[in-house]
Design an enzyme around this catalytic site. Structure first.
Site, PDB file in Angstrom:
ATOM      1  N   LYS A  22      38.600  37.259  32.829  1.00 39.08           N
ATOM      2  CA  LYS A  22      37.782  36.241  33.510  1.00 39.08           C
ATOM      3  C   LYS A  22      37.934  36.340  35.026  1.00 39.08           C
ATOM      4  CE  LYS A  22      39.368  31.861  34.059  1.00 39.08           C
ATOM      5  NZ  LYS A  22      39.212  31.413  35.457  1.00 39.08           N
ATOM      6  N   ASN A  23      39.181  36.422  35.489  1.00 42.06           N
ATOM      7  CA  ASN A  23      39.401  36.372  36.936  1.00 42.06           C
ATOM      8  C   ASN A  23      38.995  37.661  37.640  1.00 42.06           C
ATOM      9  OD1 ASN A  23      40.277  33.805  36.615  1.00 42.06           O
ATOM     10  ND2 ASN A  23      42.448  34.221  37.028  1.00 42.06           N
ATOM     11  N   CYS A 116      41.162  20.073  42.213  1.00 44.15           N
ATOM     12  CA  CYS A 116      41.032  19.941  40.761  1.00 44.15           C
ATOM     13  C   CYS A 116      42.340  19.413  40.224  1.00 44.15           C
ATOM     14  CB  CYS A 116      40.629  21.262  40.120  1.00 44.15           C
ATOM     15  SG  CYS A 116      41.902  22.488  40.214  1.00 44.15           S
ATOM     16  N   ARG A 121      44.169  22.475  46.321  1.00 41.16           N
ATOM     17  CA  ARG A 121      43.446  23.749  46.412  1.00 41.16           C
ATOM     18  C   ARG A 121      42.548  23.874  47.650  1.00 41.16           C
ATOM     19  NH1 ARG A 121      41.958  25.835  40.479  1.00 41.16           N
ATOM     20  NH2 ARG A 121      42.416  27.820  41.445  1.00 41.16           N
ATOM     21  N   ASP A 307      49.386  31.081  35.619  1.00 42.28           N
ATOM     22  CA  ASP A 307      48.444  30.887  34.516  1.00 42.28           C
ATOM     23  C   ASP A 307      49.100  31.070  33.142  1.00 42.28           C
ATOM     24  OD1 ASP A 307      46.485  30.291  36.310  1.00 42.28           O
ATOM     25  OD2 ASP A 307      45.359  32.156  36.097  1.00 42.28           O
ATOM     26  N   ARG A 399      36.252  27.749  28.984  1.00 40.68           N
ATOM     27  CA  ARG A 399      36.060  28.336  30.326  1.00 40.68           C
ATOM     28  C   ARG A 399      36.716  29.713  30.403  1.00 40.68           C
ATOM     29  NH1 ARG A 399      38.354  25.437  34.930  1.00 40.68           N
ATOM     30  NH2 ARG A 399      37.676  27.421  35.754  1.00 40.68           N
TER      31      ARG A 399
END
Ligand code: UD1
Length: 420
Positions: A22-23, A116, A121, A307, A399
């Site tokens: 994803k990243n 978030c 952030r 993560d 997500r």
């Protein structure tokens, strides 16, 4: 909204394949804004975030289609330079359209993404780097407005109080590839996803050296062309599946793994006494051994990834002994602590530390997902717990984990979805 129900206690068994990262895919899709020529990206995970990025590209003038893991991006109507709040606010990674828009069109108006649940952030490092390249930046009504006559190469120190920044490195690198002259990014993020973006940019004709180290050198070019690229495997999904096998005492062959991207996690699991066997590009994980608790400190790559912190906390909560987990990237990223404690875990938070006293087993309970990786931690806890766990707000999981229920069900897990 859906919730996920997990009937815990099943040992996972079988084979599973890790999806594209994803990243890596999100900034790579943003990078297609740097050319008018067609680009094809393969191995793209079918995720909510992928589709959010495609939704951002379309009003910017791209025709972007997703078909069975393959995204094609071509130039559509005249390019636009405004990324609206309603789209950017859905996903922080969309802020990385700023660099390519500015590089290609010399102007960009991109909504600030906002904070978030895992922390404030800020985007100061993004703006510092882009300003150094010669952009005039102002903030108006929640938007970053950046303009330039011509970007020029610069020496940019990009370290912040929490170390390097992944998306700031991506953003500045994408702005610098079309700037005049040489840019040096010092204290650049070294994450494999930054390397994948650099490799894609190089295929487009960019001149980049040093990606994967803290010093990236970019020699600006006049023009970038279309390119075809395959996305690297998702190291966080791989790590989550490794822990799923360990926490259930399973026996799982995890395919499409880049072993070298998982160094810090594998080292910690080795210290904990886990049995991981490398089989070519796959990893066989047997959870039949009693593990020891280990201490974890999250750090920028190649350190232990933030993560993976929530998932590791779930494993430690059922591993005998005391584990101290220190979060150095997002000191407030502990929303999952209270939820794990609802399942019987003994975890105490003290500032940026969580002290986990391992217990014999967790018990299923209704819990709430607060963010993507916290959801993954709760799924692991649910797989290991006695009885049923229901995880609400499961959209967070969509997500970042492609077909996760299907993958777990194929491994024997008892997982299903219900309406809230
Ligand atoms: C990326 C990842 C995310 C991961 C994070 C840290 C993507 C799409 N997301 O997010 O999954 O959790 O890296 O590995 O790749 N910071 C500043 N100023 C800035 C930018 C960041 O102070 O301008 C701080 C952040 O608040 C945080 C730290 O730097 O404390 C690292 O954040 P960063 O690497 O930028 O995270 P992202 O790139 O947003």
């Amino acid at each position: 909204m859906d919730k996920l129900i997990i009937e815990g206690g099943v040992k996972l068994k079988g084979e599973v394949t890790v999806s594209g990262a994803k990243n890596a895919v999100l900034p790579i899709l943003a990078a297609t804004l740097l050319t008018d020529e067609p680009c094809v990206i393969k191995g793209v995970p079918n995720l909510r975030d992928t589709h959010s990025m495609l939704k951002i590209l379309r009003p910017l003038g791209k025709i972007a289609e997703f078909d069975k893991g393959r995204v094609s991006v071509t130039a559509g109507k005249a390019p636009n330079y405004i990324a609206e709040y309603k789209l950017v606010s859905t996903m922080r990674a969309s802020f990385c359209v700023l660099g390519p828009l500015l590089g290609k069109l010399k102007k960009a108006k991109v909504s600030l993404p906002g904070g978030c649940v895992i922390g404030v952030r800020p985007v100061d490092l993004h703006l510092k780097g882009i300003r150094a390249l010669g952009a005039d930046i102002s903030i108006d009504s929640g938007y970053v407005i950046a303009k330039t006559n011509k970007l020029h190469g610069a020496y940019i120190y990009l370290g912040g109080v929490y170390g390097s920044s992944v998306l700031a490195t991506d953003n500045v690198m994408m702005a610098a590839v079309l700037a005049g002259g040489k840019t040096i990014i010092e204290s650049a993020a070294c994450e494999p996803e930054v390397v994948d973006l650099a490799e894609f940019l190089i295929k487009m004709g960019a001149k980049i050296k040093g990606h994967g180290t803290p010093v990236i050198e970019i020699e600006g070019v006049k023009h970038l062309h279309g390119a075809v690229h395959s996305i690297i495997p998702d190291r966080i999904e791989a790590g989550t599946l490794i822990l799923a096998s360990l926490i259930t005492g399973g026996d799982v062959l995890i395919k499409n793994v880049q072993y070298r991207h998982l160094g810090a996690l594998i080292d910690k699991l080795d210290e904990a006494g886990a049995h991981l066997e490398r089989v070519g590009a796959a990893l066989r994980v047997k959870g039949n051994k009693k593990l020891r608790s280990v201490n974890i400190t999250t750090l920028p790559y190649p350190g232990f990834p933030t993560d993976m912190q929530a998932q590791m906390m779930s494993l430690m909560s059922v591993t005998g002994g005391i584990s101290v987990i220190t979060e150095k990237i997002y000191p407030d990223r502990f929303m999952h602590v209270a939820e794990l404690n609802r399942m019987g875990a003994h975890i105490q938070r003290e500032g940026p530390h969580a002290i986990v006293e391992g217990i014999k087993s967790l018990s299923g309970a209704p819990v709430m997902a607060s963010d993507l990786r916290a959801s993954a931690g709760l799924v692991l806890a649910g797989l290991a717990a006695r009885g049923a766990t229901s995880i609400s707000r499961i959209y967070h999981l969509e997500r970042g984990y492609e077909f996760i229920e299907k993958k777990l069900i194929n491994l024997g897990a008892k997982v299903w979805r219900e309406k809230e």
